[in-house]
Write a protein that holds these residues in place. Structure first.
Motif: not given
Length: 171
Positions: A1-13, A54-58, A112-118
């Motif tokens: 499993m990996s985690v990446r930033p959420a993008v506009a194309g993730d809206a449906d997901f 901001f968000g992340v997707v697994a 997500l917590i890391r992303a908040a701080g960054e």
């Protein structure tokens, strides 16, 4: 499993994951149509992403999205269930049922917590709402979230991101 930033194309997901978050106990209490029609629910995803979102997707190793966590600032005039203040983004997290209880939720929350701080302007606090009986409360507490309020059968919890100790991002 990996985690990446959420993008506009993730809206449906994200809509799909919002439904999983609302139906966390396995019961189909809500349908996708009900959530889209319910302003309190829809405000977590409508127009994704806005400037401050901001968000992340697994994802699995094969690139299949299996879960997401994201945060959004909501105005006092249109609060979510975990509203604390306009400068405290509310987070949503969920996993597809077959991927729960494997540590993926923790990985999403930590990312997500890391992303908040960054963020360009780091986020100081994050909030969420958790219903009674939801076992995810143990994860939230372990990560440092504390109960700051109650509404109906749910607790509002807040994390001071500056005080949170998440593992460093793999580089």
């Amino acid at each position: 499993m990996s985690v990446r930033p959420a993008v506009a194309g993730d809206a449906d997901f994200l809509w799909r994951i919002l439904l999983e978050a609302y139906n966390w106990n396995g019961d189909q209490r809500f349908t996708a149509e009900q959530l889209a029609a319910e302003p309190h629910a829809a405000r977590y995803v409508v127009g994704w992403p806005r400037r401050d979102d901001f968000g992340v997707v697994a994802e699995t190793d094969a690139g299949e999205s299996i879960g997401a966590a994201w945060a959004r600032h909501l105005p006092e005039s249109e609060p979510g269930y975990g509203f604390v203040a306009p400068d405290v983004p509310e987070l949503t997290i969920g996993l597809l049922p077959e991927h729960r209880h494997r540590g993926h939720g923790r990985a999403l929350m930590e990312a997500l917590i890391r992303a908040a701080g960054e963020r360009p302007v780091p986020v100081a606090r994050l909030s969420l709402s958790v219903e009674d009986g939801n076992p995810a409360v143990h994860l939230y507490t372990a990560l440092g979230f504390t109960r700051v309020g109650r509404s109906g059968n749910s607790d509002t919890m807040v994390l001071d991101v500056r005080m949170c100790r998440t593992p460093p991002r793999d580089r």
